[in-house]
Every structure is written in C-alpha cells, then in structure tokens.
Design an enzyme around this catalytic site. Structure first.
Site, PDB file in Angstrom:
ATOM      1  CB  SER A 104     -89.242   4.872  75.678  1.00 29.38           C
ATOM      2  OG  SER A 104     -88.460   6.044  75.750  1.00 29.38           O
ATOM      3  CG  ASP A 115     -84.284   8.141  69.026  1.00 33.57           C
ATOM      4  OD1 ASP A 115     -83.743   8.529  70.085  1.00 33.57           O
ATOM      5  OD2 ASP A 115     -85.046   7.167  68.964  1.00 33.57           O
ATOM      6  CG  HIS A 143     -85.303   5.688  72.238  1.00 36.05           C
ATOM      7  ND1 HIS A 143     -85.897   6.884  71.890  1.00 36.05           N
ATOM      8  CD2 HIS A 143     -86.010   5.203  73.286  1.00 36.05           C
ATOM      9  CE1 HIS A 143     -86.916   7.119  72.705  1.00 36.05           C
ATOM     10  NE2 HIS A 143     -87.015   6.120  73.552  1.00 36.05           N
TER      11      HIS A 143
END
Length: 412
Positions: A144, A386, A389
C-alpha cells in the site's frame, strides 16, 4: 679543490636567479627544465581529456561525476513549493491520504522541498512526462505504500492535462484502497498507469475451504502472484516490497514460508525476502524486453511510531517539521535495502534497464508527513494512528520527482 667547492653554489645561483646572465651550461639547464615542465603539463592535460575525474578529482569515481546521487541531501523550507503541487481535490486520492480534509490543522508538511547535495532535482514537468510516456503502460506493483506513490503520480500528471474528464479508471471502478487492481488511462496520450496490490509480490496460499484453525497460510517465495501475468509488456515497472516483510506480519501471524512444495517454519524473514526477489528476477529475465522495459525497485519507506508500535499505542502526531539533524537520520539503512541493491547489481550485469529508487534516507527524516490520527471518515476514534502511509500532497511526490529524474537519466 677549494675552487670547485666555491663554483658549485655559484651555478645553482645562476639557475635560480633571473638577474644573472647565464652561460651555455645554464642555457642547457634552463632548456631541460622548461622541456620537463612542458612534458608534465602536456601529460596532465592529455590524461584529463581521457579520464578527468581520476586525475583532477581522485576522491570521486567516474560515475559520480556524471550523475547525481539524488538520495543524499536535505529538506529545505520553500513557501513556493505548494503552488507547484496538486490539491486534495484530485479525484485519484484515497480518503485516508487526504489529511487536511480529515482534520489536520497545519499545512507545513507540504512546504518542504528535497535538495540533493551537489546538484538539483529536475523540476517535475507533467506535460513533458506525459509526452515522453505517450503510447506506453506503467505498472506499480507492491504494497500500500506503493499505492501511495501511484496516487501521487496520478495527481501530479493530472496537472498537465487540460481536460480532466479524459483521465479515468478504465473499468469505471472508484478509487478505494480495497481494490487489488486499478488502471488509470490518460486518453490524450494513450497512456495507462496501473496499480496491483501484491504486498509480498509472491503468492500467499490460502488454507483449504473449511480447514481447521490449525491449518495456516504459507508464503510461496518461489511463485509470483497471479497478477504478474498482467505485468507482461509494461514499459515501466515500479516494484515496492518490504513493508510487509517483517517478523510481525509473517511469523507472529502464524504464516510459514514455502519453497518447492516444502514448508519451512524456521526460514528467516530476510532470507525469504531475498528468495522472493530472486523469483521476481527470474520472471523479469523471462518476460521483459531487455532493450525497452525499464524497471525500478523502490527502497524501504520508514515508519515513525513513537511510544509503541502500531498496535501498542504508537503515535506520530507530535511533529510538524522534518528532522533537522542531517547527520543522524532516524533509521539506519535496513537489510532489505541491501538485498534489493544486490539484486539490482545482478540485473545490471545482465544488461537490464533496472534502477534502485532509493528514498529511505529522505523519507526517514519526514516524521511529520504521516496521516497519524487524521484518518479517513468512519475510522473508530480508538483506531491506531497511521504512521506508515503518507499525506497527499506530501512526501511521495518527492519519490516521483526522483523517478522522473532517473527516467530522464536513462533517456526516457
């Protein structure tokens, strides 16, 4: 004897002094000295015409004088930098990467520009990139974090298109991180840029249907994911793997490594990673045109959990600026980067157009660039931050600036 002892210094004086008229022997000495100096200067000039860096710059290799190491540099504040970027209105952004829209109050994280030491990054030119990519297909395959970079590039290139309606997902699918395969088409340039979600690049075998909980999944290090059949014929391949190759995501989840039909419960994670890359290398040799296909292996993208791991309360919402101590990056180069480098060298030896896209150091210094607690709508309040990312616009834009620069260096 006394006369000889007195005349020797006198000759030396004649040679060194320009005010004393020289005799014939001195003229010969002058001529020899001038001839020696002329030969020396001529040799230096001639040698440097052949190999300038070896003589004039003995501390640098020939290759380093011809190209820049874009991975080595520092982040500099640039108030004009955001004006050259896209905005969160870009239709190809996953909601989880739209940090401002998700409540992040500051905008400072987009005002930092990467400045390599000793050179400048070519300014990203979306129209030029699109023209050079006309009638081609680019593939991003991996985890990702690779999706982060793919979305960034789509938005960067969209800035060079006058009619945005002619940029679309080829099957009409919406942009969502849960899709395993998406293909965005730039109609005016006959260009497709695709993303394939394959976190390990290789196959993860599922247990048989209705199997007991004791039957566990196996990572097949000797077999690429089925999506690999769709990569054949791509003009540019960008692979990103490493984020999932950790002890937690393999052994602690009860997964095993499998090779040639045999389960290996003791294989080291990095050993397995190396074997999976060798599988990928074999696929490249079999399926990619060595004269036309350009291949990039992106390095590891560091995470910035502080005060715990992702599942034990780690956070990254305490910083709003990059690391300023450029001599002490937050992480040492991980082992998987060295494994990738070694494979790239092997492929270069085999005359493949392959490059190592090294973003680890510059990314390690951007502890301020993660979504942190500003996650997509609907995320539970107690969900982990997070810190893996990246906000978009943000750090992955710089990865694509490096990609553009390296494509240009390869006569793209």
């Amino acid at each position: 004897m006394d006369l000889h002892q007195e005349t020797q210094p006198q000759k030396v004086f004649h040679i060194l002094s320009v005010s004393t008229f020289p005799n014939k022997k001195d003229v010969v000495a002058y001529a020899l000295i001038i001839l020696f100096i002329s030969l020396l200067v001529t040799s230096i000039v001639f040698c440097n015409l052949l190999t300038p860096p070896l003589l004039l710059l003995p501390n640098f290799s020939f290759s380093k004088t011809l190209s820049c190491d874009y991975s080595n540099g520092k982040w500099v504040s640039d108030e004009n930098y955001p004006t050259r970027k896209y905005t969160e209105d870009c239709p190809f952004l996953d909601p989880g990467f739209q940090c401002r829209r998700n409540g992040r109050p500051d905008l400072g994280y987009v005002k930092w520009r990467w400045q390599p030491h000793g050179c400048n990054l070519p300014r990203f030119d979306a129209k030029d990139f699109l023209e050079r990519s006309r009638n081609r297909r680019m593939v991003f395959a991996g985890d990702s974090i690779g999706r982060n970079q793919w979305e960034s590039l789509l938005c960067m290139l969209s800035e060079g298109v006058s009619n945005r309606s002619r940029v679309y997902e080829e099957r009409g699918n919406p942009i969502t991180k849960h899709k395993g395969f998406l293909s965005i088409r730039f109609q005016d340039y006959n260009l497709s840029i695709q993303y394939y979600r394959v976190p390990f690049l290789v196959v993860i075998d599922d247990p048989p249907e209705n199997a007991s909980q004791q039957v566990r999944r196996a990572i097949r290090v000797d077999k690429l994911h089925r999506f690999s059949s769709k990569w054949v014929g791509a003009d540019v391949l960008v692979f990103s793997a490493g984020h999932w190759w950790t002890h937690h995501k393999t052994h602690k989840m009860g997964w095993y490594f499998q090779e040639e039909g045999r389960l290996n419960m003791t294989m080291d994670v990095m050993e397995a990673f190396g074997k999976s890359l060798q599988t990928l290398k074999s696929w490249v040799f079999k399926n990619c045109d060595p004269k036309t296909t350009r291949i990039f292996f992106r390095s590891y993208s560091p995470v910035h959990f502080r005060g715990g791991e992702w599942n034990t309360g780690g956070r990254c919402d305490l910083s709003n600026a990059p690391e300023t101590d450029h001599l002490k990056p937050e992480v040492n180069e991980p082992l998987n980067n060295q494994i990738i480098k070694n494979m790239v060298k092997e492929m270069e030896t085999a005359k493949r157009k392959v490059q190592f896209l090294n973003i680890t150091y510059l990314t390690a210094m951007r502890k301020d660039g993660h979504p942190s607690r500003h996650r997509e709508p609907g995320t539970p309040a107690k969900a982990p931050q997070d810190c893996s990312h990246w906000c978009l616009p943000g750090v992955p834009d710089t990865w694509n600036e490096l990609l553009y620069a390296q494509l240009l260096s390869g006569a793209w």
